[in-house]
Scaffold this active site. Structure first.
Site, PDB file in Angstrom:
ATOM      1  N   SER A 109       0.776  -0.941   0.103  1.00  0.00           N
ATOM      2  CA  SER A 109      -0.209  -0.056   0.074  1.00  0.00           C
ATOM      3  C   SER A 109       1.046   1.025   0.517  1.00  0.00           C
ATOM      4  O   SER A 109       2.101   1.148   0.572  1.00  0.00           O
ATOM      5  CB  SER A 109      -1.196  -0.134   1.485  1.00  0.00           C
ATOM      6  OG  SER A 109      -1.892  -1.058   0.949  1.00  0.00           O
ATOM      7  N   CYS A 110       0.249   2.338  -0.486  1.00  0.00           N
ATOM      8  CA  CYS A 110       0.714   3.878  -0.332  1.00  0.00           C
ATOM      9  C   CYS A 110       1.259   3.914   0.906  1.00  0.00           C
ATOM     10  O   CYS A 110       0.833   4.001   2.173  1.00  0.00           O
ATOM     11  CB  CYS A 110      -0.692   4.797  -0.514  1.00  0.00           C
ATOM     12  SG  CYS A 110      -0.305   6.259  -0.613  1.00  0.00           S
ATOM     13  N   PRO A 111       2.486   3.953   1.095  1.00  0.00           N
ATOM     14  CA  PRO A 111       3.327   4.816   0.162  1.00  0.00           C
ATOM     15  C   PRO A 111       4.216   4.065  -0.075  1.00  0.00           C
ATOM     16  O   PRO A 111       5.876   4.567  -1.251  1.00  0.00           O
ATOM     17  CB  PRO A 111       4.731   5.968   0.629  1.00  0.00           C
ATOM     18  CG  PRO A 111       4.634   5.497   2.015  1.00  0.00           C
ATOM     19  CD  PRO A 111       3.185   4.668   2.768  1.00  0.00           C
TER      20      PRO A 111
END
Lengths: 161, 81
Positions: B19-21
């Site tokens: 997932s981000c980042p």
């Protein structure tokens, strides 16, 4: 691209779990994007920087009580809402883990590795009785408001979180 | 025009499931190891990468050679400049 990297300064004022997250996501991503990033930790934002093995900080009854009510360390950070005595932050960490979102303490370490400067605020360290040797390693020398402002005046991105 | 079919990929960044980042942090780490002109392939499955990888490429002055969506997997071919 010019030779001087873009610059971002974040004032990490909050010690809340759900605010540490964006601070750490943006600072690490900024460094990954080639920006010169500084995070200036002040007030409640200082407590997460205290090492996990330090149970209490402070120099007298009141500052110790403050630390007692604001358990130091990233892992003790509470949600700004729906914390429910720790249930909320526990659930948030659980959900984040399931979605492969790294916890803020890991993002902090990655950000540090990528060259993000982590500066504690000297005045609030003195005020709250938090000593540099009680905090995580690799932080910059404690600085004051003028240093923070001098950085911010040269930064294209300035955030207060 | 150069496409993903004709370009030589030196490194593949497998950010699937992340997932981000993380996809961006992994891409930045891999980019450090590349010589200018070399191309890496970034594979991600989070929807944020659809806009984040091109934004990161533009911000860092690199070049997006090609991008494709194969089912749930987003693929980006990025040349280091």
């Amino acid at each position: 691209m010019s030779d001087t990297p873009e610059s971002m300064t974040i004032i990490a004022f909050s010690g809340d779990l759900d605010k540490l997250w964006p601070t750490m996501i943006l600072s690490s991503t900024g460094a990954a994007s080639g920006m010169d990033v500084t995070v200036f930790f002040t007030f409640w934002g200082l407590f997460p920087l205290v090492r996990d093995d330090v149970r209490i900080t402070g120099y007298d009854a009141m500052t110790k009580m403050l630390a007692g009510m604001n358990a130091p360390g990233f892992k003790k950070a509470k949600l700004s809402k729906l914390n429910m005595g720790g249930m909320g932050s526990w659930m948030m960490r659980k959900v984040a883990g399931k979605n492969k979102v790294l916890p803020p303490e890991q993002l902090f370490e990655m950000a540090q590795d990528m060259g993000v400067k982590m500066w504690p605020c000297q005045m609030t360290m003195d005020l709250l009785g938090i000593k540099l040797d009680q905090m995580r390693s690799g932080l910059g020398e404690p600085v004051g408001a003028a240093t923070a402002l001098s950085r911010m005046s040269k930064s294209q991105i300035n955030l207060f979180i | 025009m150069e496409t993903s079919d004709t370009v030589d990929v030196v490194t593949t960044v497998d950010a699937k499931g992340q997932s981000c980042p993380m996809p961006i942090l992994m891409a930045a780490k891999a980019a450090k190891e590349l010589q200018p002109g070399q191309v890496m392939l970034i594979e991600a499955t989070d929807n944020g990468s659809r806009s984040d990888v091109p934004a990161w490429v533009a911000q860092t002055g690199n070049e997006l050679v090609d991008s494709r969506e194969d089912g749930a997997v987003l693929r980006f071919w990025v040349r280091k400049n």
